[in-house]
Design a protein around this motif. Sequence first.
Motif, PDB file in Angstrom:
ATOM      1  N   ASP A   1      51.383  22.641  46.121  1.00  0.00           N
ATOM      2  CA  ASP A   1      51.426  22.348  44.737  1.00  0.00           C
ATOM      3  C   ASP A   1      50.048  22.541  44.382  1.00  0.00           C
ATOM      4  N   LEU A   2      48.998  21.674  44.766  1.00  0.00           N
ATOM      5  CA  LEU A   2      47.771  21.772  44.579  1.00  0.00           C
ATOM      6  C   LEU A   2      47.109  23.035  44.629  1.00  0.00           C
ATOM      7  N   VAL A   3      47.568  23.761  45.756  1.00  0.00           N
ATOM      8  CA  VAL A   3      47.094  25.130  45.872  1.00  0.00           C
ATOM      9  C   VAL A   3      47.393  26.136  44.533  1.00  0.00           C
ATOM     10  N   GLU A   4      48.684  26.006  44.279  1.00  0.00           N
ATOM     11  CA  GLU A   4      49.080  26.525  43.062  1.00  0.00           C
ATOM     12  C   GLU A   4      48.542  26.319  41.869  1.00  0.00           C
ATOM     13  N   ILE A   5      48.345  24.961  41.500  1.00  0.00           N
ATOM     14  CA  ILE A   5      47.498  24.589  40.340  1.00  0.00           C
ATOM     15  C   ILE A   5      46.277  25.121  40.270  1.00  0.00           C
ATOM     16  N   LEU A   6      45.514  25.161  41.536  1.00  0.00           N
ATOM     17  CA  LEU A   6      44.192  25.597  41.386  1.00  0.00           C
ATOM     18  C   LEU A   6      44.055  27.387  41.211  1.00  0.00           C
ATOM     19  N   SER A   7      45.044  27.785  41.641  1.00  0.00           N
ATOM     20  CA  SER A   7      45.045  29.160  41.552  1.00  0.00           C
ATOM     21  C   SER A   7      45.596  29.827  39.986  1.00  0.00           C
ATOM     22  N   ILE A   8      46.193  29.023  39.509  1.00  0.00           N
ATOM     23  CA  ILE A   8      46.513  29.115  38.053  1.00  0.00           C
ATOM     24  C   ILE A   8      45.432  28.900  37.227  1.00  0.00           C
ATOM     25  N   LEU A   9      44.767  27.812  37.399  1.00  0.00           N
ATOM     26  CA  LEU A   9      43.538  27.593  36.632  1.00  0.00           C
ATOM     27  C   LEU A   9      42.431  28.564  36.702  1.00  0.00           C
ATOM     28  N   CYS A  10      42.246  29.093  38.094  1.00  0.00           N
ATOM     29  CA  CYS A  10      41.174  30.179  38.230  1.00  0.00           C
ATOM     30  C   CYS A  10      41.624  31.348  37.617  1.00  0.00           C
ATOM     31  N   THR A  11      42.872  31.745  37.770  1.00  0.00           N
ATOM     32  CA  THR A  11      43.351  32.898  37.081  1.00  0.00           C
ATOM     33  C   THR A  11      43.291  32.896  35.510  1.00  0.00           C
ATOM     34  N   VAL A  12      43.803  31.953  35.031  1.00  0.00           N
ATOM     35  CA  VAL A  12      43.809  32.000  33.464  1.00  0.00           C
ATOM     36  C   VAL A  12      42.245  32.004  33.286  1.00  0.00           C
ATOM     37  N   PHE A  13      41.424  31.136  33.472  1.00  0.00           N
ATOM     38  CA  PHE A  13      40.032  31.084  33.104  1.00  0.00           C
ATOM     39  C   PHE A  13      39.332  32.465  33.423  1.00  0.00           C
ATOM     40  N   GLY A  14      39.629  32.792  34.675  1.00  0.00           N
ATOM     41  CA  GLY A  14      39.060  34.352  34.985  1.00  0.00           C
ATOM     42  C   GLY A  14      39.392  35.490  34.055  1.00  0.00           C
ATOM     43  N   VAL A  15      40.818  35.529  33.857  1.00  0.00           N
ATOM     44  CA  VAL A  15      41.435  36.525  32.750  1.00  0.00           C
ATOM     45  C   VAL A  15      40.773  36.019  31.628  1.00  0.00           C
ATOM     46  N   CYS A  16      40.554  34.899  31.015  1.00  0.00           N
ATOM     47  CA  CYS A  16      40.058  34.684  29.587  1.00  0.00           C
ATOM     48  C   CYS A  16      38.688  35.245  29.597  1.00  0.00           C
ATOM     49  N   THR A  17      37.874  34.851  30.823  1.00  0.00           N
ATOM     50  CA  THR A  17      36.510  35.411  30.760  1.00  0.00           C
ATOM     51  C   THR A  17      36.319  36.965  30.430  1.00  0.00           C
ATOM     52  N   SER A  18      37.086  37.751  31.019  1.00  0.00           N
ATOM     53  CA  SER A  18      37.247  39.222  30.991  1.00  0.00           C
ATOM     54  C   SER A  18      37.572  39.528  29.670  1.00  0.00           C
ATOM     55  N   LEU A  19      38.776  38.781  29.327  1.00  0.00           N
ATOM     56  CA  LEU A  19      39.239  39.179  27.917  1.00  0.00           C
ATOM     57  C   LEU A  19      38.209  38.743  26.642  1.00  0.00           C
ATOM     58  N   GLY A  20      37.521  37.858  26.966  1.00  0.00           N
ATOM     59  CA  GLY A  20      36.324  37.374  25.956  1.00  0.00           C
ATOM     60  C   GLY A  20      35.471  38.622  25.898  1.00  0.00           C
ATOM     61  N   LEU A  21      34.965  38.966  27.268  1.00  0.00           N
ATOM     62  CA  LEU A  21      33.798  39.845  27.495  1.00  0.00           C
ATOM     63  C   LEU A  21      34.249  41.347  26.796  1.00  0.00           C
ATOM     64  N   GLY A  22      35.716  41.502  26.997  1.00  0.00           N
ATOM     65  CA  GLY A  22      35.884  43.032  26.530  1.00  0.00           C
ATOM     66  C   GLY A  22      36.160  42.900  25.078  1.00  0.00           C
ATOM     67  N   ALA A  23      36.610  41.710  24.358  1.00  0.00           N
ATOM     68  CA  ALA A  23      36.716  41.681  22.872  1.00  0.00           C
ATOM     69  C   ALA A  23      35.478  41.826  22.144  1.00  0.00           C
ATOM     70  N   MET A  24      34.566  41.297  22.902  1.00  0.00           N
ATOM     71  CA  MET A  24      33.064  41.292  22.363  1.00  0.00           C
ATOM     72  C   MET A  24      32.636  42.605  22.431  1.00  0.00           C
ATOM     73  N   GLN A  25      32.963  43.381  23.504  1.00  0.00           N
ATOM     74  CA  GLN A  25      32.418  44.920  23.750  1.00  0.00           C
ATOM     75  C   GLN A  25      33.135  45.748  22.720  1.00  0.00           C
ATOM     76  N   ILE A  26      34.417  45.639  22.772  1.00  0.00           N
ATOM     77  CA  ILE A  26      35.123  46.439  21.573  1.00  0.00           C
ATOM     78  C   ILE A  26      34.771  46.176  20.369  1.00  0.00           C
ATOM     79  N   ASN A  27      34.440  44.893  19.916  1.00  0.00           N
ATOM     80  CA  ASN A  27      33.988  44.820  18.543  1.00  0.00           C
ATOM     81  C   ASN A  27      32.543  45.268  18.177  1.00  0.00           C
ATOM     82  N   LYS A  28      31.785  45.094  19.137  1.00  0.00           N
ATOM     83  CA  LYS A  28      30.447  45.779  18.915  1.00  0.00           C
ATOM     84  C   LYS A  28      30.423  47.351  19.157  1.00  0.00           C
ATOM     85  N   GLY A  29      31.386  47.829  19.774  1.00  0.00           N
ATOM     86  CA  GLY A  29      31.611  49.444  19.865  1.00  0.00           C
ATOM     87  C   GLY A  29      32.112  49.777  18.461  1.00  0.00           C
ATOM     88  N   LEU A  30      33.231  48.995  17.600  1.00  0.00           N
ATOM     89  CA  LEU A  30      33.770  49.502  16.363  1.00  0.00           C
ATOM     90  C   LEU A  30      32.548  49.350  15.492  1.00  0.00           C
TER      91      LEU A  30
END
Length: 329
Positions: free
Chosen positions: A242-271
Amino acid sequence: VLFRSTKGRSSSSEARCSASFRMMGSLKNWRPRNHERTTEEHMQEMYSVGKAGSKLLYFNPIVSIVSALLIWAFVIYAAVQPEDAQVEIQAWQKWVTDIWNWLYMISQNVWIVVLLYLLYKHYNLKLGKPEDKPEFSDGTYFAMLFSCGVATGLWYYTAEGMWHYEGYGNPRWMDNSMFNMNTRAEHALMATYFHWGLHGWIPYCCIGALVAILHYRRGFPLSMRWTLYPLIGEMCYGFIGDLVEILSILCTVFGVCTSLGLGAMQINKGLVRLDRGTYRGVDDNPAGNTGIEFCKEAQIVIIIGITLLATLSVVAGLKRGIALLAQVA
């Protein structure tokens, strides 16, 4: 107490809960065993709510609740005290980078040697069973892996080599007494190649190969805890898993959010640049044709749009959704 509260359940459910709680309370079941169980039987051995394989309800309440509480606690903290959160997060990031950077660098080099050995020794090993056929063509697999692995980062960090050369992050090669312009350029390119060359694909290859072999060849559930089964054995069923699953979920969510935030900033600047006709830093129409601004409000709208598209691609399935989007990209 939790086990006693299941008095009204069937005997088979009680047996599964009893086995699960025994495994949760023991740290000695580390030895792997040969299993003849199906994926659903493995899932039923873990503490869960619902029936394995059900499309309506099946989840691990410990993993789900703890992960949700930790994620929402972080989100609320960042929303209520954004200035303090920014300072704290930057301090945490600096601590991780300063203390553990050596481990990341060494482990990446160790794993690339391991992967090259596996490529030489087991180049014809299927990740699935010997009789399985590939579900997608090589081109489609490449499109999905490439789009997932580098899409946002590749666009956002197009000039990463120049960033390092100009001293982004205050690297050590900015010391003029030790490095001239040529050596600065060499180190800048080395850092860039480390991020985007073979080393950048090591985490994907390691996790992908482990998950695929243990699921498709060994029959374990398709989740992160089972990648550690050769090391911790039956403890995968309990709170260690369960601990492994919790850590993997946290890492995945925060990692995806980082990429999503960077992508949104890039798209916004490009527009904004398209709207204003920007060329070489000069706006042809400073007021813009539609008035798009580089701001958080615009980026929130972009994130909502991307999230909806991603959700639709997942709901549509791997073949009609993710694979099609990857091919278009």
